[in-house]
Write an enzyme that holds these catalytic residues in place. Structure first.
Site, PDB file in Angstrom:
ATOM      1  CG  ASN A 172      -2.162   1.428   1.293  1.00 15.74           C
ATOM      2  OD1 ASN A 172      -2.616   1.607   2.616  1.00 15.74           O
ATOM      3  ND2 ASN A 172      -2.600   1.678   0.000  1.00 15.74           N
TER       4      ASN A 172
ATOM      5  CD  GLU B 187      -7.123   6.837   5.775  1.00 12.99           C
ATOM      6  OE1 GLU B 187      -7.637   5.943   5.963  1.00 12.99           O
ATOM      7  OE2 GLU B 187      -5.574   6.936   4.823  1.00 12.99           O
TER       8      GLU B 187
ATOM      9  CE1 TYR C  34      -9.058   7.211   1.602  1.00  7.23           C
ATOM     10  CE2 TYR C  34      -8.009   6.743  -0.353  1.00  7.23           C
ATOM     11  CZ  TYR C  34      -7.581   6.866   1.641  1.00  7.23           C
ATOM     12  OH  TYR C  34      -7.166   5.982   1.196  1.00  7.23           O
TER      13      TYR C  34
ATOM     14  CE1 TYR D  26      -6.087   9.465   2.675  1.00  3.28           C
ATOM     15  CE2 TYR D  26      -3.628  10.106   2.487  1.00  3.28           C
ATOM     16  CZ  TYR D  26      -4.778   9.184   2.883  1.00  3.28           C
ATOM     17  OH  TYR D  26      -4.518   8.654   4.039  1.00  3.28           O
TER      18      TYR D  26
ATOM     19  CD  GLU E 250      -4.485   4.151  -0.812  1.00  2.00           C
ATOM     20  OE1 GLU E 250      -5.343   5.713  -0.658  1.00  2.00           O
ATOM     21  OE2 GLU E 250      -4.732   3.205   0.191  1.00  2.00           O
TER      22      GLU E 250
END
Ligand SMILES: *[C@@H]1O[C@H](CO)[C@@H](O)[C@H](O)[C@H]1NC(C)=O
Length: 219
Positions: free
Chosen positions: A70, A112, A114, A103, A204
């Protein structure tokens, strides 16, 4: 994002020999964060595979990732805040697990978030209840919330929510009125943000190989 362990000596050596003109800082070797040409950048990898991330002119960056676990990174602002963001570039990772998203993070509460402009073969909202929709820049975004339990965060391993806007029709390039998303998250899903931490136009990759070249600016 997942953890902060990384064999970055090896990557640094590879990247430096690939282009000796730029310094390590300019190339965003990390995991790391910094300022480049007036933009904040953040670059993080859990350490599996390799990521060749390069900061470019203005708010641009170029990245190639190979067999990563990741990784996420890009350029933007720190702190973030409600603002109109524009971006363009190349992102062509429709066949692999990857996101192109505005993000960011807030603290108190730790969130978090997005605003997903494009994704590859995995829709991040799969199996999640839709909380509403937002219209922005000629497109419709679906609102979601997911929960992360004991996962890496900007405050170490924590349990926190992820807020999502996912554009129904994927695109690469346009403007995002982040205020709209923040307001509608609260109004339609009672999704509250905290104090602004960083905000970036991120690429990402998850268990994938891919590339992108993105430029972001304040619209
Ligand atoms: C974004 O658009 C500008 C203006 O056309 C161009 O100079 C720049 O190369 C583009 N950036 C990317 C990453 O494609």
């Amino acid at each position: 994002m997942v953890s902060f362990t990384f064999l970055f000596t090896a990557l640094a050596a590879t990247v430096v020999s690939a282009n000796p003109i730029q310094t390590l800082t300019e190339r965003g070797i990390s995991p790391g964060t910094g300022t480049h040409n007036g933009f904040y950048y953040s670059y993080w990898t859990e350490g599996v595979g390799s990521v060749d991330y390069n900061n470019g002119p203005r708010g641009s960056y170029k990245v190639k990732w190979t067999n990563v676990g990741n990784w996420v990174g890009g350029k933007g602002w720190n702190p973030g805040r409600p603002r109109k963001v524009a971006y363009n570039g190349t992102w062509n990772n429709y066949e692999v697990n990857s996101y192109l998203a505005l993000y960011g993070w807030t603290t108190n509460p730790l969130v978090e978030y997005y605003i997903v402009e494009a994704y590859g073969n995995y829709n991040p909202s799969a199996g999640t209840e839709k909380l509403g929709t937002i219209e922005d820049d000629g497109g419709i975004y679906d609102i979601y919330k997911t929960r992360r339990v004991n996962k890496p965060s900007i405050q170490g391993t924590s349990t926190f929510d992820q807020y999502w806007s996912v554009r129904q029709v994927k695109r690469v390039g346009g403007t995002i009125d982040t205020q709209k998303h923040f307001d509608e998250w609260k109004k339609q899903g009672n999704l509250r943000l905290g104090s602004w931490n960083y905000m970036i136009m991120a690429s990402e990759g998850y268990k994938s190989t891919g590339s992108s070249e993105i430029e972001v600016w304040a619209a």
